[in-house]
Design an enzyme around this catalytic site. Sequence first.
Site, mmCIF file in Angstrom:
data_model
loop_
_atom_site.group_PDB
_atom_site.id
_atom_site.type_symbol
_atom_site.label_atom_id
_atom_site.label_comp_id
_atom_site.label_asym_id
_atom_site.label_seq_id
_atom_site.Cartn_x
_atom_site.Cartn_y
_atom_site.Cartn_z
ATOM 1 N N CYS A 164 0.868 -1.331 -0.052
ATOM 2 C CA CYS A 164 0.049 0.050 0.256
ATOM 3 C C CYS A 164 0.892 1.110 0.195
ATOM 4 C CB CYS A 164 -0.708 -0.087 1.431
ATOM 5 S SG CYS A 164 0.104 0.032 2.528
ATOM 6 N N HIS A 215 -0.897 -4.601 19.345
ATOM 7 C CA HIS A 215 -0.282 -4.264 17.979
ATOM 8 C C HIS A 215 0.200 -3.049 18.155
ATOM 9 C CE1 HIS A 215 -0.094 -2.993 13.826
ATOM 10 N NE2 HIS A 215 -0.530 -4.275 13.564
ATOM 11 N N GLU A 243 0.254 -0.535 16.361
ATOM 12 C CA GLU A 243 -0.450 0.682 16.140
ATOM 13 C C GLU A 243 -1.428 1.141 17.230
ATOM 14 O OE1 GLU A 243 -2.998 0.661 12.163
ATOM 15 O OE2 GLU A 243 -4.340 2.248 13.067
ATOM 16 N N ASN A 249 -3.221 -6.904 8.780
ATOM 17 C CA ASN A 249 -4.069 -6.602 7.653
ATOM 18 C C ASN A 249 -4.024 -8.070 6.757
ATOM 19 O OD1 ASN A 249 -2.651 -6.372 4.744
ATOM 20 N ND2 ASN A 249 -1.438 -5.234 6.252
ATOM 21 N N SER A 304 2.009 -5.303 3.429
ATOM 22 C CA SER A 304 3.496 -5.260 3.845
ATOM 23 C C SER A 304 4.177 -6.243 2.960
ATOM 24 C CB SER A 304 3.606 -5.285 5.128
ATOM 25 O OG SER A 304 2.858 -6.310 5.847
HETATM 26 S S1 SF4 Z 1 -2.249 -0.822 5.523
HETATM 27 FE FE1 SF4 Z 1 -1.233 0.722 7.115
HETATM 28 S S2 SF4 Z 1 0.335 1.627 6.059
HETATM 29 FE FE2 SF4 Z 1 -1.007 0.751 4.516
HETATM 30 S S3 SF4 Z 1 -2.152 2.631 3.915
HETATM 31 FE FE3 SF4 Z 1 -3.204 1.379 5.594
HETATM 32 S S4 SF4 Z 1 -2.682 2.445 7.147
HETATM 33 FE FE4 SF4 Z 1 -1.136 2.885 6.017
#
Ligand code: SF4
Length: 322
Positions: free
Chosen positions: A20, A133, A135, A234, A277
């Site tokens: 992303c 986590h 975040e 994610n 990622s």
């Molecule tokens: S997955 Fe995380 S790093 Fe990627 S756009 Fe969404 S918030 Fe940003």
Amino acid sequence: MNDDERPPLDILLCAPRGFCAGVVRAIDAVERALSRYGPPVYVRHEIVHNRYVVDSLKRKGAIFVENLSEIPPTSAPVIFSAHGVPKAVPEEASGRGLFAIDATCPLVTKVHREAELHHRRGRDIVLIGHAGHPEVVGTLGQLPQGSILLVQTLGDVEALCPRDPENLAYVTQTTLSVDDTAEIVAALKQRFPHIAGPHKEDICYATTNRQEAVKRVAPIVDAIIVVGSPNSSNSQRLREVAERSGCPISRLVLHACDIDWDEFTTVKRLGITAGASAPEILVQEIIDAFSERRKVTVETISTTDESVFFPLPRALRDDAAA
Ligand code: SF4
């Protein structure tokens, strides 16, 4: 095995998948810092949750730490990961005179600012997210302890005892399951009809789009492979979404060597996606590994186009160098 002996396998590649804009920006930040200042460049926490990415940056001279206390006195840059950090971290860096560069994804920073705004308006805040986590740790750390109540489940919503139920707001982690979060938000609104929320989703575009693509593919394949690290939120959600959409086999793997090949012998159609990622090279590695065993065809199933781009942190932009 020659071509004719290999059983056929149709691979449906989900799109969008993989990197992303926030991940691209964070990785670029480390690479730009390495090229501009030379190694070492310190990075607090895995810059993004992918072992392959972290190991490649290590080879180029990045040093990963979990706490600033592990960094000796230095003029080298110290980069904060895409997940964001509690306020105490930049404060500590500044107190120690470290050259800090913040690679927090702008969409995570947006959630931090929302939480601060609600706090200034005197509201208690409910954060929907996963305990521990990074975040979530970072978002909780934007405000004084006790200002944010973390909920993870519908049961947590039931058990909530806010100081002033009439004066509440909610924010969410950016990488949650869209469907689970919608249920939790609905439960919050039922218990606290005046609760304030974001104008638009806190779950980011990348998380939403990758889950949508999996929902399209999962019902029409025999198995799905999500390429990603086990600590990537994610990526884990993508695996769950595939499972809930009725896919009989749904596995999260980082490398082809993680695949249990016996599970896939009867699979005729395979879906592949990748967490935000996970680099595309790992997707290709898995397609290549299947191609050694099966006669593979690849079709891309696209649910939307993405064109989001985030500029580098200011300190690393070319005009800042000038
Ligand atoms: S997955 Fe995380 S790093 Fe990627 S756009 Fe969404 S918030 Fe940003």
